[in-house]
Design an enzyme around this catalytic site. Structure first.
Site, PDB file in Angstrom:
ATOM      1  N   ASP A  99      -7.432  -7.503  -3.587  1.00  0.00           N
ATOM      2  CA  ASP A  99      -8.360  -7.527  -4.718  1.00  0.00           C
ATOM      3  C   ASP A  99      -9.800  -7.852  -4.328  1.00  0.00           C
ATOM      4  O   ASP A  99     -10.624  -8.121  -5.207  1.00  0.00           O
ATOM      5  CB  ASP A  99      -7.854  -8.509  -5.784  1.00  0.00           C
ATOM      6  CG  ASP A  99      -6.697  -7.915  -6.581  1.00  0.00           C
ATOM      7  OD1 ASP A  99      -6.649  -6.670  -6.709  1.00  0.00           O
ATOM      8  OD2 ASP A  99      -5.838  -8.674  -7.060  1.00  0.00           O
ATOM      9  N   ASP A 158      -2.582  -1.248  -9.263  1.00  0.00           N
ATOM     10  CA  ASP A 158      -3.888  -1.887  -9.453  1.00  0.00           C
ATOM     11  C   ASP A 158      -4.845  -1.581  -8.295  1.00  0.00           C
ATOM     12  O   ASP A 158      -6.065  -1.529  -8.460  1.00  0.00           O
ATOM     13  CB  ASP A 158      -3.738  -3.418  -9.569  1.00  0.00           C
ATOM     14  CG  ASP A 158      -2.529  -3.859 -10.379  1.00  0.00           C
ATOM     15  OD1 ASP A 158      -1.491  -3.172 -10.324  1.00  0.00           O
ATOM     16  OD2 ASP A 158      -2.602  -4.909 -11.033  1.00  0.00           O
TER      17      ASP A 158
HETATM   18  N1  GLY Z   1      -4.364  -6.846 -11.179  1.00  0.00           N
HETATM   19  C1  GLY Z   1      -3.556  -7.727 -11.913  1.00  0.00           C
HETATM   20  C2  GLY Z   1      -3.516  -7.446 -13.358  1.00  0.00           C
HETATM   21  O1  GLY Z   1      -3.891  -6.375 -13.807  1.00  0.00           O
HETATM   22  O2  GLY Z   1      -3.101  -8.325 -14.088  1.00  0.00           O
END
Ligand code: GLY
Length: 381
Positions: A99, A158
């Site tokens: 992330d 994600d």
């Molecule tokens: N990337 C984690 C979420 O969307 O909660």
């Protein structure tokens, strides 16, 4: 496309004025924070508890979006403060994960692109190198999380929103390596995460030695075969971004397929997005963040198509944003968040923590979508 935007211009201007007049006050009030949600209407501060939390780029990123449109120094100062505060996440390399795109590309990356700040450029390049280093050369994917060896084969949808950092790095240093790794990951996601009906697998476990799919895990949705709407939103926006950065038509077609599924299901909920399209009808849990992120992707899809082909996506995006505006938004200046009714995940064993709360990326994507409708050309991803 102009006609549908023109028809809605009064509404777009009204929402924009609501956003700008609230955010210029909250920008001052939350200057020293990395907000995630609110407690009694007041932003919390992840800087004090989890500086490496994956959402910590969104507050400053939203400030850069607002600065790009208004030139208001309040937004710029708050964004720069946010970049200082998130710096504490660099103290522990082992806690960094995929992330870093969410965390730095919309913060340091935006700073560099808007102001030419070379320190921010360098930092964003280091983060691109960090994301690049997570590529599993045998399995052909970018590893999501750290924690333990059992997670070595896990990929999550994600990550499609993190790889624009790699496309940017390739452009910035004139070297295709980063882009090629991003495309290898996107190709895997097209194959292993997107189902034939356009819905999305949230988590896929691969054999880390061969890349072969071992198992699909349920993640934050209702079940492993259901459709977690934020996962769909990450796919819609992530794939169209991959198309914009590479020109590979398969990515645009994949974004359309995921958006088609999202639109036909969301229509059953009056365009107020539930947490999961396939969950039992009662009780109905919403996730406003999924809707606003998907709307951003749909507006970009529309922009990649002819006016005729794009209309469906633009119309759906506007319906989602209007439902968000009328049902979920709080423009009151005494409270810090705007978009309410976000949800971290489908509730497990009745645990309602993190369900129907404001979450910072709800505000970010709502503001981003409204700016796109307003005509902003600054693509932060
Ligand atoms: N990337 C984690 C979420 O969307 O909660």
């Amino acid at each position: 496309m102009n006609s549908i935007i023109n028809e809605n211009m009064q509404w777009i201007d009204k929402v924009w004025n609501n956003l700008d007049s609230k955010l210029r006050i909250v920008a001052r009030r939350s200057f020293d924070k990395l907000p995630y949600t609110t407690i009694d209407g007041v932003h919390d501060n992840k800087h004090d508890t989890e500086p490496d939390w994956w959402t910590n780029g969104f507050w400053g990123g939203m400030m850069w979006l607002m600065y790009a449109e208004t030139g208001n120094e309040v937004y710029k100062m708050t964004a720069m403060r946010s970049e200082e505060l998130i710096g504490d996440a660099l103290k522990d390399f082992k806690k960094l994960h995929h992330d870093v795109g969410f965390m730095w590309h919309i913060l340091s990356g935006a700073n560099y692109r808007l102001t030419g700040n070379t320190r921010s450029c360098n930092l964003n390049l280091y983060m691109a190198a960090m994301l690049f280093s997570r590529f599993n050369v045998d399995g052909d994917y970018i590893r999501a999380w750290n924690v333990c060896p059992e997670l070595a084969g896990w990929t999550i949808i994600d990550c499609m929103m993190n790889i624009p950092l790699l496309y940017w790095a390739s452009e910035e240093i004139g070297d295709d390596r980063f882009k090629k790794i991003a495309m290898r990951h996107a190709d895997m996601a097209m194959r292993d995460h997107i189902r034939s009906d356009g819905s999305v697998n949230h988590i896929v476990e691969h054999n880390p030695e061969t890349g072969e799919v071992i198992k699909v895990h349920s993640g934050q949705g209702y079940s492993e075969t259901s459709c977690w709407t934020r996962g769909s939103a990450w796919a819609i926006y992530g794939f169209v971004l991959s198309y914009i950065h590479t020109g590979k038509i398969d990515y645009l077609n994949t974004a359309r397929k995921a958006a088609d599924y999202f639109i036909s299901n969301c229509a059953n909920f009056d365009f107020m997005t539930p947490i999961d399209f396939c969950a039992p009808p009662e009780p109905l849990y919403y996730d406003s963040t999924a809707g606003v992120c998907a709307a951003c992707g749909m507006i970009e899809i529309a922009g990649c198509l002819s006016e005729e082909d794009g209309l469906k996506y633009m119309e759906a995006a506007i319906k989602i944003l209007k439902a968000t505006d009328s049902r979920f938004c709080n423009y009151g200046k005494d409270e810090d968040s705007i978009v309410q009714m976000g949800s971290e995940r489908y509730p497990v064993n009745g645990d309602m923590s993190g369900v129907h709360i404001p979450i910072i990326y709800g505000d970010f994507f709502f503001a981003e979508a409204i700016l796109k409708l307003k005509g902003s050309k600054f693509l932060i991803w």
